[in-house]
Enzyme design. Sequence first.
Site, PDB file in Angstrom:
ATOM      1  N   LYS A  83       0.854  -1.183   0.000  1.00 36.20           N
ATOM      2  CA  LYS A  83       0.000   0.000   0.000  1.00 36.20           C
ATOM      3  C   LYS A  83       0.893   1.237   0.000  1.00 36.20           C
ATOM      4  CE  LYS A  83      -4.347   0.817   2.445  1.00 36.20           C
ATOM      5  NZ  LYS A  83      -4.954   0.733   3.778  1.00 36.20           N
TER       6      LYS A  83
HETATM    7  C1  E4P Z   1      -8.378   1.544   3.847  1.00 30.99           C
HETATM    8  O1  E4P Z   1      -7.568   0.758   3.394  1.00 30.99           O
HETATM    9  C2  E4P Z   1      -8.215   2.254   5.118  1.00 30.99           C
HETATM   10  O2  E4P Z   1      -7.502   1.430   5.999  1.00 30.99           O
HETATM   11  C3  E4P Z   1      -9.518   2.554   5.804  1.00 30.99           C
HETATM   12  O3  E4P Z   1     -10.624   2.189   5.043  1.00 30.99           O
HETATM   13  C4  E4P Z   1      -9.574   3.911   6.421  1.00 30.99           C
HETATM   14  O4  E4P Z   1     -10.823   4.076   7.053  1.00 30.99           O
HETATM   15  P1  E4P Z   1     -11.106   5.233   8.123  1.00 30.99           P
HETATM   16  O5  E4P Z   1     -11.358   6.500   7.386  1.00 30.99           O
HETATM   17  O6  E4P Z   1     -12.340   4.770   8.837  1.00 30.99           O
HETATM   18  O7  E4P Z   1      -9.905   5.307   9.019  1.00 30.99           O
END
Ligand code: E4P
Length: 220
Positions: A83
């Site tokens: 990522k």
């Molecule tokens: C995606 O890969 C992220 O980890 C996640 O969806 C972030 O979500 P949040 O905005 O609830 O922290």
Amino acid sequence: MKFFVDTADTDEIRDLANTGLVDGVTTNPSLVAKSGRKFLDVVEEICTIVDGPISAEVTATDYETMLKEGQKLAALAPNIAVKVPLTANGLKTCKALSDAGTMVNVTLCFSPGQAILAAKAGAAFISPFVGRLDDISTDGMHLIADICQIYSNYESFETEVLVASIRNPMHLIEAARMGAGVATLPPSVLRQLYKHPLTEAGLEAFLSDWKGTGQSILDD
Ligand code: E4P
């Protein structure tokens, strides 16, 4: 539509994977911090629980170190999706890793233009964050609709739309309506999807009537 779970809690992942509905996992540095565990240990354990893509995020911001971190993470298991954040260096890293055959998930996407860049950089996944847009009074689902439509215009774009920052079942349902390929769900939202008061009331009535018959499927 593929379901990923958005957590670094391996007990939760194991529990949800047992449903047979989990196709992958996403983590981020905040979720890893919440787990209180060593990042590489957590990621390696998750890769033994779920066969599908497991997103593990780099934490450097310069290209050279991002690439090295990405290569190290990719070497942990064949199902790692590295990522990277949607920055110029993140996209450069995405291109290099994707060209070398590594799955890359480009995260922190908040505009259709950013999603186009990620597709051109060869990302396996683009992660638009709907909840965080909603939080600033902008329609997060509108971004998903835009990206799905744009990607469908170009056969050469193979990037999957991974709807992220999902906060409730409606986000998931709307994403499915729009044809998004993947949604990453907090465990609580995945569990909420099962629930409907009419299902619960209906089952209670069926079981009570069945009890009155005195029958048993297995014993009769
Ligand atoms: C995606 O890969 C992220 O980890 C996640 O969806 C972030 O979500 P949040 O905005 O609830 O922290």
